[in-house]
Scaffold this motif. Structure first.
Motif, PDB file in Angstrom:
ATOM      1  N   GLY A  39      -4.870  10.371  14.441  1.00 33.39           N
ATOM      2  CA  GLY A  39      -4.378   9.369  13.448  1.00 33.39           C
ATOM      3  C   GLY A  39      -3.276   9.212  12.898  1.00 33.39           C
ATOM      4  O   GLY A  39      -2.738  10.635  12.790  1.00 33.39           O
ATOM      5  N   LYS A  40      -3.316   9.056  11.086  1.00 31.63           N
ATOM      6  CA  LYS A  40      -1.921   9.561  11.027  1.00 31.63           C
ATOM      7  C   LYS A  40      -2.194   9.922   9.283  1.00 31.63           C
ATOM      8  O   LYS A  40      -3.180  10.159   8.716  1.00 31.63           O
ATOM      9  N   ALA A  41      -1.230  10.723   8.938  1.00 29.41           N
ATOM     10  CA  ALA A  41      -1.520  11.503   7.699  1.00 29.41           C
ATOM     11  C   ALA A  41      -1.180  10.018   6.121  1.00 29.41           C
ATOM     12  O   ALA A  41      -0.752   8.875   6.510  1.00 29.41           O
ATOM     13  N   ARG A  42      -1.678  10.604   4.875  1.00 28.03           N
ATOM     14  CA  ARG A  42      -1.461   9.939   3.972  1.00 28.03           C
ATOM     15  C   ARG A  42      -1.421  10.580   3.084  1.00 28.03           C
ATOM     16  O   ARG A  42      -1.655  11.535   2.806  1.00 28.03           O
ATOM     17  N   THR A  43      -0.976   9.410   2.354  1.00 25.40           N
ATOM     18  CA  THR A  43      -0.712  10.452   0.410  1.00 25.40           C
ATOM     19  C   THR A  43      -1.835   9.835  -0.396  1.00 25.40           C
ATOM     20  O   THR A  43      -2.931   8.776   0.439  1.00 25.40           O
TER      21      THR A  43
ATOM     22  N   GLN B 210     -15.244  -2.478  14.601  1.00 25.87           N
ATOM     23  CA  GLN B 210     -15.834  -3.708  15.034  1.00 25.87           C
ATOM     24  C   GLN B 210     -16.584  -4.421  14.297  1.00 25.87           C
ATOM     25  O   GLN B 210     -17.512  -5.613  14.723  1.00 25.87           O
ATOM     26  N   ALA B 211     -16.563  -3.746  13.029  1.00 22.37           N
ATOM     27  CA  ALA B 211     -17.568  -4.876  12.152  1.00 22.37           C
ATOM     28  C   ALA B 211     -16.590  -5.449  10.716  1.00 22.37           C
ATOM     29  O   ALA B 211     -16.704  -6.406  10.369  1.00 22.37           O
ATOM     30  N   GLY B 212     -15.112  -5.384  11.552  1.00 23.40           N
ATOM     31  CA  GLY B 212     -14.560  -7.016  10.934  1.00 23.40           C
ATOM     32  C   GLY B 212     -13.506  -5.572  10.212  1.00 23.40           C
ATOM     33  O   GLY B 212     -12.552  -6.980   9.203  1.00 23.40           O
ATOM     34  N   TRP B 213     -13.648  -4.526   9.735  1.00 22.26           N
ATOM     35  CA  TRP B 213     -12.928  -4.346   8.867  1.00 22.26           C
ATOM     36  C   TRP B 213     -11.619  -3.026   9.555  1.00 22.26           C
ATOM     37  O   TRP B 213     -11.557  -3.452  10.335  1.00 22.26           O
ATOM     38  N   GLU B 214     -10.942  -3.248   8.693  1.00 20.40           N
ATOM     39  CA  GLU B 214      -9.737  -2.556   8.626  1.00 20.40           C
ATOM     40  C   GLU B 214      -9.428  -1.031   8.040  1.00 20.40           C
ATOM     41  O   GLU B 214      -9.972  -0.808   7.053  1.00 20.40           O
ATOM     42  N   VAL B 215      -8.826   0.397   8.714  1.00 15.26           N
ATOM     43  CA  VAL B 215      -8.307   1.044   7.982  1.00 15.26           C
ATOM     44  C   VAL B 215      -7.129   1.233   7.001  1.00 15.26           C
ATOM     45  O   VAL B 215      -6.198   1.309   7.957  1.00 15.26           O
ATOM     46  N   ALA B 216      -6.993   1.015   5.621  1.00 18.65           N
ATOM     47  CA  ALA B 216      -5.843   0.641   5.178  1.00 18.65           C
ATOM     48  C   ALA B 216      -5.065   2.170   5.544  1.00 18.65           C
ATOM     49  O   ALA B 216      -5.326   3.136   5.763  1.00 18.65           O
ATOM     50  N   GLU B 217      -3.625   1.973   5.807  1.00 19.96           N
ATOM     51  CA  GLU B 217      -2.452   2.973   5.648  1.00 19.96           C
ATOM     52  C   GLU B 217      -1.220   2.813   4.880  1.00 19.96           C
ATOM     53  O   GLU B 217      -1.475   1.546   4.206  1.00 19.96           O
ATOM     54  N   ASP B 218      -0.684   4.017   4.964  1.00 16.66           N
ATOM     55  CA  ASP B 218       0.557   4.010   4.198  1.00 16.66           C
ATOM     56  C   ASP B 218       1.537   2.969   4.379  1.00 16.66           C
ATOM     57  O   ASP B 218       1.324   2.752   5.294  1.00 16.66           O
ATOM     58  N   ASN B 219       2.399   2.498   2.991  1.00 18.79           N
ATOM     59  CA  ASN B 219       3.490   1.638   3.827  1.00 18.79           C
ATOM     60  C   ASN B 219       3.366   0.696   4.963  1.00 18.79           C
ATOM     61  O   ASN B 219       3.654  -0.172   4.993  1.00 18.79           O
ATOM     62  N   TRP B 220       2.198   0.102   4.265  1.00 22.19           N
ATOM     63  CA  TRP B 220       1.149  -1.418   5.187  1.00 22.19           C
ATOM     64  C   TRP B 220       2.257  -2.288   3.353  1.00 22.19           C
ATOM     65  O   TRP B 220       1.678  -2.124   1.833  1.00 22.19           O
TER      66      TRP B 220
ATOM     67  N   ILE C  53       1.090  -0.606   0.157  1.00 22.99           N
ATOM     68  CA  ILE C  53      -0.034  -0.050   0.009  1.00 22.99           C
ATOM     69  C   ILE C  53       0.652   1.247  -0.018  1.00 22.99           C
ATOM     70  O   ILE C  53       1.505   1.388   1.488  1.00 22.99           O
ATOM     71  N   LEU C  54       1.122   1.646  -1.356  1.00 21.42           N
ATOM     72  CA  LEU C  54       1.721   2.979  -1.317  1.00 21.42           C
ATOM     73  C   LEU C  54       1.794   3.975  -0.695  1.00 21.42           C
ATOM     74  O   LEU C  54       1.973   4.728  -0.018  1.00 21.42           O
ATOM     75  N   GLY C  55      -0.364   4.170  -0.691  1.00 23.26           N
ATOM     76  CA  GLY C  55      -1.019   5.714  -0.290  1.00 23.26           C
ATOM     77  C   GLY C  55      -2.129   5.366  -0.210  1.00 23.26           C
ATOM     78  O   GLY C  55      -2.788   4.276  -1.233  1.00 23.26           O
ATOM     79  N   SER C  56      -2.892   5.851   1.035  1.00 20.07           N
ATOM     80  CA  SER C  56      -4.332   5.301   1.063  1.00 20.07           C
ATOM     81  C   SER C  56      -5.137   5.952   0.999  1.00 20.07           C
ATOM     82  O   SER C  56      -6.706   5.735   1.840  1.00 20.07           O
ATOM     83  N   ALA C  57      -5.298   7.558   1.105  1.00 19.19           N
ATOM     84  CA  ALA C  57      -6.181   8.536   0.891  1.00 19.19           C
ATOM     85  C   ALA C  57      -6.467   8.951  -0.526  1.00 19.19           C
ATOM     86  O   ALA C  57      -6.093   8.609  -1.463  1.00 19.19           O
ATOM     87  N   ALA C  58      -7.643   9.290  -0.623  1.00 12.69           N
ATOM     88  CA  ALA C  58      -8.542   9.648  -1.541  1.00 12.69           C
ATOM     89  C   ALA C  58      -7.766  11.307  -2.761  1.00 12.69           C
ATOM     90  O   ALA C  58      -6.774  11.267  -1.698  1.00 12.69           O
ATOM     91  N   GLY C  59      -7.936  11.194  -3.453  1.00 15.34           N
ATOM     92  CA  GLY C  59      -7.674  12.395  -4.490  1.00 15.34           C
ATOM     93  C   GLY C  59      -7.206  14.167  -3.275  1.00 15.34           C
ATOM     94  O   GLY C  59      -8.009  14.243  -2.942  1.00 15.34           O
ATOM     95  N   GLY C  60      -5.763  14.732  -3.675  1.00 13.92           N
ATOM     96  CA  GLY C  60      -5.990  15.448  -2.687  1.00 13.92           C
ATOM     97  C   GLY C  60      -4.799  15.574  -1.307  1.00 13.92           C
ATOM     98  O   GLY C  60      -4.497  15.627  -1.107  1.00 13.92           O
ATOM     99  N   GLY C  61      -5.006  14.114  -1.000  1.00 18.08           N
ATOM    100  CA  GLY C  61      -3.869  13.657   0.332  1.00 18.08           C
ATOM    101  C   GLY C  61      -4.544  14.040   1.550  1.00 18.08           C
ATOM    102  O   GLY C  61      -5.808  14.618   1.397  1.00 18.08           O
TER     103      GLY C  61
END
Ligand code: ZN
Length: 304
Positions: free
Chosen positions: A34-38, A290-300, A5-13
């Motif tokens: 929380g973390k900044a994202r590209t 809690q619904a079993g989802w992860e939230v993607a982060e940069d550099n995973w 995962i090189l980047g995980s944010a929508a357009g604009g970062g």
């Protein structure tokens, strides 16, 4: 299958340069839980040698520098063999222009997207200054194809695109009636030799029955996490379009629509800077986890 995962944010970062919303201001002032994202970008490989990019984000060159797997081997020549484009949106294709340094690459996309890039936008001609450079390859909906290395050999990775919408970017001049009715965006499904499957769907405007059935059973789902709620932009900015009007099913709806599917690992990616899920101490972030989802982060780095 190896996935970066090189980047995980929508357009604009995140933060976005011209946004002072509480999320963006908080992360700038280093007081945000929380973390900044590209901008959203993934790389995939089956053999760990040839890599393919899903899209080409405007942050691509710095994102590539963050991953030694993607650095040149020897004095010249990238392990990036090609790209698969799901749309012609700027935050999905602008990075192509950053890959103009005469590297042979294969670019797969729908006929309409190839036409928009190559016939409407003369700058992309920089990708065909010498031969071999970029080899444009048309993909058809529902027809799996092998992702080929620069030596023309199969790399152990297959891709299948499912065309999803006729919502072309606003910059497109060609009359939409001359473009494929559903070729504006695609869901991308990658499969490795061992049979592991990844669904990459960062921009989904309509979760219909066929798409749900296609997603069911994948080993990893990376899904549209742009907005938490339909009116999120309007609430934060005072004006704007709804998530649905912008071609995104909001997370609070997709949590419900996807809850009965059997998926081994699932995460939201392509998070807009206004999304409360970015705040790891928010109720929305907790609800997603809690619904079993992860939230993607940069550099995973993920393995299937
Ligand atoms: Zn913001």
């Amino acid at each position: 299958m190896h996935i970066l995962i090189l980047g995980s944010a929508a357009g604009g970062g995140f933060p976005q340069w011209n946004c002072g919303c509480s999320n963006c201001a908080g992360v700038r002032e280093r007081r945000f839980p929380g973390k900044a994202r590209t901008q959203a970008q993934i790389a995939i490989s089956s053999d760990g040698f040839s890599w393919f990019l899903a899209g080409a984000s405007p942050d691509l060159t710095s994102q590539i520098e963050n991953f030694p797997e993607l650095h040149p081997r020897g004095t010249r020549g990238s392990p990036v063999s090609g790209l698969v484009l799901a749309s012609a949106d700027l935050d999905h294709v602008a990075g192509l222009l950053l890959l103009r340094e005469l590297q042979p690459l294969r670019v797969y996309a729908s006929a309409s997207i190839l036409r928009i890039l190559r016939e409407e936008n003369s700058m992309f001609g920089m990708l065909n200054r010498v031969d071999p450079q970029v080899l444009w390859t048309t993909m058809k909906s529902g027809t799996p194809f092998p992702l080929l290395g620069s030596d023309e050999k199969e790399t152990g990775l297959n891709c299948e695109a499912i065309f999803l919408s006729g919502r072309y970017p606003k910059y497109v001049k060609t009359d939409a009636t001359n473009l494929g009715a559903l070729e504006a965006s695609a869901g991308l499904f990658f499969q490795s030799k061992s049979g592991k499957r990844l669904a990459y769907l960062p921009a989904i405007g309509n979760l219909n029955h066929d798409l749900l059935r296609k997603i069911d059973g994948v080993d990893l789902l990376m899904f549209d996490g742009t907005f938490w709620s339909d009116d999120e932009l309007i609430r934060v900015q005072g004006v704007g379009e709804t998530a649905h009007q912008m071609g995104h099913v909001p997370v609070e709806e997709s949590l419900q629509l996807l809850k009965d599917l059997k998926i081994k690992r699932k995460m939201f990616i392509h998070l807009n800077n206004t999304n409360p899920v970015l705040n790891e101490s928010s109720a929305e972030h907790r609800a997603v986890r809690q619904a079993g989802w992860e939230v993607a982060e940069d550099n995973w780095r993920l393995e299937l």
